[in-house]
Design a protein around this motif. Structure first.
Motif, PDB file in Angstrom:
ATOM      1  N   GLU A  18     -43.526  32.118  79.643  1.00 14.37           N
ATOM      2  CA  GLU A  18     -42.641  31.513  78.641  1.00 14.37           C
ATOM      3  C   GLU A  18     -41.681  30.522  79.293  1.00 14.37           C
ATOM      4  O   GLU A  18     -41.408  29.453  78.757  1.00 14.37           O
ATOM      5  CB  GLU A  18     -41.837  32.586  77.888  1.00 14.37           C
ATOM      6  CG  GLU A  18     -42.662  33.451  76.965  1.00 14.37           C
ATOM      7  CD  GLU A  18     -43.234  34.666  77.673  1.00 14.37           C
ATOM      8  OE1 GLU A  18     -42.870  34.911  78.861  1.00 14.37           O
ATOM      9  OE2 GLU A  18     -44.055  35.360  77.069  1.00 14.37           O
ATOM     10  N   VAL A  21     -43.494  27.235  80.074  1.00  9.33           N
ATOM     11  CA  VAL A  21     -43.615  26.376  78.895  1.00  9.33           C
ATOM     12  C   VAL A  21     -42.263  25.734  78.580  1.00  9.33           C
ATOM     13  O   VAL A  21     -42.178  24.530  78.307  1.00  9.33           O
ATOM     14  CB  VAL A  21     -44.141  27.186  77.685  1.00  9.33           C
ATOM     15  CG1 VAL A  21     -44.099  26.365  76.421  1.00  9.33           C
ATOM     16  CG2 VAL A  21     -45.539  27.693  77.957  1.00  9.33           C
ATOM     17  N   HIS A  25     -41.230  21.676  78.541  1.00  6.82           N
ATOM     18  CA  HIS A  25     -40.600  21.011  77.393  1.00  6.82           C
ATOM     19  C   HIS A  25     -39.268  20.369  77.798  1.00  6.82           C
ATOM     20  O   HIS A  25     -38.964  19.246  77.376  1.00  6.82           O
ATOM     21  CB  HIS A  25     -40.369  22.002  76.243  1.00  6.82           C
ATOM     22  CG  HIS A  25     -41.597  22.312  75.456  1.00  6.82           C
ATOM     23  ND1 HIS A  25     -42.264  21.371  74.713  1.00  6.82           N
ATOM     24  CD2 HIS A  25     -42.277  23.465  75.285  1.00  6.82           C
ATOM     25  CE1 HIS A  25     -43.293  21.923  74.119  1.00  6.82           C
ATOM     26  NE2 HIS A  25     -43.329  23.208  74.452  1.00  6.82           N
ATOM     27  N   ALA A  47     -44.421  19.222  69.285  1.00 10.27           N
ATOM     28  CA  ALA A  47     -44.889  20.137  70.338  1.00 10.27           C
ATOM     29  C   ALA A  47     -43.956  21.334  70.485  1.00 10.27           C
ATOM     30  O   ALA A  47     -44.400  22.459  70.704  1.00 10.27           O
ATOM     31  CB  ALA A  47     -45.000  19.382  71.659  1.00 10.27           C
ATOM     32  N   ALA A  48     -42.652  21.101  70.358  1.00 11.76           N
ATOM     33  CA  ALA A  48     -41.683  22.194  70.523  1.00 11.76           C
ATOM     34  C   ALA A  48     -41.738  23.169  69.350  1.00 11.76           C
ATOM     35  O   ALA A  48     -41.558  24.377  69.550  1.00 11.76           O
ATOM     36  CB  ALA A  48     -40.280  21.630  70.666  1.00 11.76           C
ATOM     37  N   THR A  50     -44.350  23.917  67.570  1.00 15.65           N
ATOM     38  CA  THR A  50     -45.611  24.662  67.542  1.00 15.65           C
ATOM     39  C   THR A  50     -45.673  25.752  68.599  1.00 15.65           C
ATOM     40  O   THR A  50     -46.574  26.588  68.547  1.00 15.65           O
ATOM     41  CB  THR A  50     -46.805  23.709  67.729  1.00 15.65           C
ATOM     42  OG1 THR A  50     -46.651  23.010  68.958  1.00 15.65           O
ATOM     43  CG2 THR A  50     -46.912  22.742  66.571  1.00 15.65           C
ATOM     44  N   SER A  51     -44.753  25.751  69.547  1.00 16.82           N
ATOM     45  CA  SER A  51     -44.770  26.806  70.570  1.00 16.82           C
ATOM     46  C   SER A  51     -44.213  28.087  69.956  1.00 16.82           C
ATOM     47  O   SER A  51     -43.019  28.220  69.727  1.00 16.82           O
ATOM     48  CB  SER A  51     -43.966  26.383  71.802  1.00 16.82           C
ATOM     49  OG  SER A  51     -42.634  26.148  71.445  1.00 16.82           O
ATOM     50  N   GLU A  53     -44.053  31.151  71.186  1.00 19.85           N
ATOM     51  CA  GLU A  53     -43.375  32.112  72.059  1.00 19.85           C
ATOM     52  C   GLU A  53     -41.931  31.729  72.376  1.00 19.85           C
ATOM     53  O   GLU A  53     -41.243  32.466  73.063  1.00 19.85           O
ATOM     54  CB  GLU A  53     -44.167  32.310  73.356  1.00 19.85           C
ATOM     55  CG  GLU A  53     -44.260  31.089  74.237  1.00 19.85           C
ATOM     56  CD  GLU A  53     -45.460  30.197  73.915  1.00 19.85           C
ATOM     57  OE1 GLU A  53     -45.587  29.164  74.568  1.00 19.85           O
ATOM     58  OE2 GLU A  53     -46.242  30.536  73.020  1.00 19.85           O
ATOM     59  N   LEU A  54     -41.465  30.575  71.872  1.00 23.25           N
ATOM     60  CA  LEU A  54     -40.099  30.125  72.163  1.00 23.25           C
ATOM     61  C   LEU A  54     -39.335  29.828  70.869  1.00 23.25           C
ATOM     62  O   LEU A  54     -39.194  28.679  70.465  1.00 23.25           O
ATOM     63  CB  LEU A  54     -40.129  28.875  73.043  1.00 23.25           C
ATOM     64  CG  LEU A  54     -40.791  29.037  74.405  1.00 23.25           C
ATOM     65  CD1 LEU A  54     -41.002  27.695  75.061  1.00 23.25           C
ATOM     66  CD2 LEU A  54     -39.955  29.946  75.284  1.00 23.25           C
ATOM     67  N   ARG A  58     -37.821  26.188  69.284  1.00 21.41           N
ATOM     68  CA  ARG A  58     -38.254  25.759  67.955  1.00 21.41           C
ATOM     69  C   ARG A  58     -37.040  25.510  67.060  1.00 21.41           C
ATOM     70  O   ARG A  58     -36.980  24.519  66.337  1.00 21.41           O
ATOM     71  CB  ARG A  58     -39.183  26.812  67.345  1.00 21.41           C
ATOM     72  CG  ARG A  58     -39.794  26.394  66.034  1.00 21.41           C
ATOM     73  CD  ARG A  58     -40.835  27.378  65.523  1.00 21.41           C
ATOM     74  NE  ARG A  58     -40.277  28.712  65.346  1.00 21.41           N
ATOM     75  CZ  ARG A  58     -40.650  29.787  66.043  1.00 21.41           C
ATOM     76  NH1 ARG A  58     -41.574  29.694  66.975  1.00 21.41           N
ATOM     77  NH2 ARG A  58     -40.098  30.957  65.812  1.00 21.41           N
TER      78      ARG A  58
END
Length: 150
Positions: A18, A21, A25, A47-48, A50-51, A53-54, A58
């Motif tokens: 995590e 990633v 970013h 892109a941010a 759609t992640s 796990e974060l 988001r």
């Protein structure tokens, strides 16, 4: 970054996907910021968001979308308000330093140009307090003028 710090960061990122990633970013956002490439912001936000796990990243990206035009302009234009913000910050600091400086014991020193009429003690204290407030406000004004001329 120092070599020891770089090795430590590499070890931490190897153990936590995590953070890897998130670091990627943040590097791309920092590149946009330093290279004034605000036109890439919508792709970065996509892109941010759609992640999965974060959630904090988001959430940050969704908040950037609230005023997207202003953020893109801020990341694209070479101008900023840093100098103005510095002056405002300095004036606020001086104002905070002056709080409490207009108390009666501090104003018992005779000041030239201020004449106090013969009054009873209660009214005299009020006059001294008001004169001290006027003096402290004048000092703040002089400091502000001095800062603007520096």
């Amino acid at each position: 970054m120092a070599e020891g710090d770089r090795l430590h960061l590499k070890a931490v990122l190897a153990n936590c996907p995590e953070l890897t990633v998130l670091a990627e970013h943040m590097r791309s956002f920092a590149h946009m910021l330093t290279q004034l490439q605000g036109d890439h912001l919508p792709e970065w936000i996509e892109a941010a968001t759609t992640s999965a796990e974060l959630p904090s990243l988001r959430h940050f990206a969704q908040h950037l979308e609230r005023d997207l035009d202003a953020v893109i302009a801020g990341l694209t234009q070479p101008w900023n308000s840093g100098v103005v913000e510095g002056h405002v910050n300095r004036i606020k600091m001086l104002k905070r330093q002056m709080f409490g400086r207009n108390m009666l014991p501090l104003c018992r020193v005779p000041t030239p140009g201020i004449r106090l009429p013969c009054l009873d003690q209660k009214r005299l204290a009020g006059v001294v307090r008001n004169d001290c407030r006027r003096l402290s406000m004048r000092l703040c004004g002089l400091f502000t003028e001095w800062i603007q001329n520096v």
